[in-house]
Enzyme design. Structure first.
Site, short mmCIF file in Angstrom:
data_model
loop_
_atom_site.label_atom_id
_atom_site.label_comp_id
_atom_site.label_asym_id
_atom_site.label_seq_id
_atom_site.Cartn_x
_atom_site.Cartn_y
_atom_site.Cartn_z
N ARG A 1 -8.87 1.60 9.59
CA ARG A 1 -8.47 -0.06 10.15
C ARG A 1 -9.19 -0.51 10.92
O ARG A 1 -9.02 -1.76 11.09
CB ARG A 1 -7.02 0.01 10.76
CG ARG A 1 -5.75 -0.28 9.59
CD ARG A 1 -4.70 0.09 10.46
NE ARG A 1 -3.28 -0.64 10.35
CZ ARG A 1 -2.32 -0.29 9.75
NH1 ARG A 1 -2.55 1.00 9.21
NH2 ARG A 1 -1.32 -0.91 9.44
N ARG B 1 12.00 -6.27 3.93
CA ARG B 1 11.77 -4.77 3.51
C ARG B 1 12.64 -3.93 4.46
O ARG B 1 13.26 -4.22 5.61
CB ARG B 1 10.20 -4.40 4.18
CG ARG B 1 9.79 -2.96 3.83
CD ARG B 1 8.50 -2.73 3.81
NE ARG B 1 7.61 -2.52 4.83
CZ ARG B 1 6.44 -2.23 5.31
NH1 ARG B 1 5.83 -2.06 4.18
NH2 ARG B 1 5.85 -2.29 6.47
N ARG C 1 0.69 -8.31 13.61
CA ARG C 1 0.03 -7.41 12.57
C ARG C 1 -1.08 -8.04 11.58
O ARG C 1 -2.22 -7.63 11.17
CB ARG C 1 1.03 -6.68 11.84
CG ARG C 1 1.88 -5.76 12.49
CD ARG C 1 3.07 -5.10 12.19
NE ARG C 1 2.61 -4.37 10.94
CZ ARG C 1 3.61 -4.22 9.91
NH1 ARG C 1 4.77 -4.90 9.96
NH2 ARG C 1 3.27 -3.43 8.84
N ARG D 1 12.22 -1.74 10.19
CA ARG D 1 11.28 -1.31 11.07
C ARG D 1 10.98 -2.37 12.14
O ARG D 1 10.98 -3.67 12.10
CB ARG D 1 9.97 -0.96 10.57
CG ARG D 1 9.88 0.17 9.54
CD ARG D 1 8.81 0.28 8.76
NE ARG D 1 7.66 -0.14 9.11
CZ ARG D 1 6.44 0.13 8.51
NH1 ARG D 1 6.21 0.59 7.57
NH2 ARG D 1 5.10 -0.42 9.29
N LYS E 1 0.58 -1.16 0.04
CA LYS E 1 0.04 0.00 0.20
C LYS E 1 0.79 1.20 -0.12
O LYS E 1 0.64 2.33 -0.73
CB LYS E 1 -0.84 0.11 1.07
CG LYS E 1 -2.03 -1.17 1.42
CD LYS E 1 -2.80 -0.76 2.60
CE LYS E 1 -2.17 -0.73 3.95
NZ LYS E 1 -1.60 -2.06 4.25
P1 AMP Z 1 1.60 0.91 8.74
O1 AMP Z 1 2.91 1.54 8.29
O2 AMP Z 1 0.33 1.35 8.03
O3 AMP Z 1 1.70 -0.55 8.80
O4 AMP Z 1 1.29 1.23 10.11
C1 AMP Z 1 2.47 0.96 11.25
C2 AMP Z 1 1.64 0.91 12.85
O5 AMP Z 1 1.08 2.18 12.98
C3 AMP Z 1 0.47 0.00 12.71
O6 AMP Z 1 0.99 -1.46 13.26
C4 AMP Z 1 -0.31 0.61 13.91
O7 AMP Z 1 0.41 0.19 15.47
C5 AMP Z 1 -0.32 2.18 13.85
N1 AMP Z 1 -1.23 2.58 12.84
C6 AMP Z 1 -1.29 2.86 11.48
N2 AMP Z 1 -2.44 3.19 11.06
C7 AMP Z 1 -3.15 3.10 12.02
C8 AMP Z 1 -4.59 2.84 12.04
N3 AMP Z 1 -5.44 3.59 11.10
N4 AMP Z 1 -5.12 2.88 13.42
C9 AMP Z 1 -4.54 2.44 14.40
N5 AMP Z 1 -3.16 2.14 14.38
C10 AMP Z 1 -2.55 2.30 13.15
#
Ligand code: AMP
Length: 209
Positions: free
Chosen positions: A88, A122, A166, A155, A13
């Site tokens: 989410r 990654r 996740r 990360r 994404k």
């Molecule tokens: P991502 O880079 O989108 O995978 O996000 C990394 C982390 O940020 C996730 O595993 C959550 O801990 C937090 N996070 C990102 N977007 C959201 C969201 N919409 N709601 C809650 N936590 C989020």
């Protein structure tokens, strides 16, 4: 065009939202990037979300919703945007409904094995956030960002334990959004298992032809 990119972690994404956003001159709004930036700068928000993120859990809805609401109220998001990683949860989607009209939700489809392989390989740039992969999209020089020369790192949430958490969180809390947006006739499925180029081609065909 106001778009949501939905899909499990590792579906690509972030990479796709960056490319498509640039192509169509609309901002990519990634809640994950906003949180990571806050953690890096050790802001009040960053201190609140650091350990939640490291363990692969979701940041509380209220906090996330307020942040997105503020971001979408800015001038650059008036004509369009790509929401990458938001909503989410169902409460986040309901909240978004109350302050924005969305044109389409792209659902990136991919299976768990590919997700684990992709995420554990990654590498992310510490300075500009650019994303690489040790097999599929390696940088020109190992460990160094092609764009800005920054250091590439894994990360915390791209370690195998966090990845599994996740995926579980995605299945329990985010997957119900597929049906939610299908019922609103907004859902468009894209196969994300092949390549970035393939996903972009499919998406362009669905959205802009
Ligand atoms: P991502 O880079 O989108 O995978 O996000 C990394 C982390 O940020 C996730 O595993 C959550 O801990 C937090 N996070 C990102 N977007 C959201 C969201 N919409 N709601 C809650 N936590 C989020």
């Amino acid at each position: 065009m106001k778009l949501i990119f939905l899909g499990p972690p590792g579906a690509g994404k972030g990479t796709l939202a960056g490319l498509v956003g640039k192509q169509h001159k609309i901002p990519q709004i990634s809640t994950g990037d906003i949180f990571r930036e806050a953690v890096k700068k050790q802001t009040e928000l960053g201190l609140k979300v650091k350990s939640i993120m490291e363990r692969g859990y979701l940041v509380p809805d209220e906090l996330t919703i307020n942040l997105v609401k503020e971001r979408l109220s800015r001038e650059d998001a008036r004509k369009g945007f790509i929401l990458d990683g938001f909503p989410r949860t169902i409460p986040q989607a309901d909240a978004l409904n109350s302050f924005q009209v969305i044109n389409a939700v792209i659902n990136f489809q991919i299976n768990d094995d590919i997700v684990i392989r992709r995420l554990s390989g990654r590498r992310t740039c510490r300075s500009c956030g650019a994303i690489y992969h040790i097999e599929n999209r390696p940088p020109k020089t190992e460990g160094i960002c092609d764009n800005c020369g920054g250091e590439l790192y894994v990360r915390d949430d791209d370690r195998v334990d966090s990845i599994k958490k996740r995926i579980e969180v995605y299945k329990n809390q985010t997957e119900p959004l597929i049906q939610y947006y299908r019922e609103k006739y907004l859902l468009k499925n894209v196969d994300a298992s092949v390549s970035v180029e393939h996903s972009i081609e499919e998406m362009n065909r669905i959205l802009w032809t």
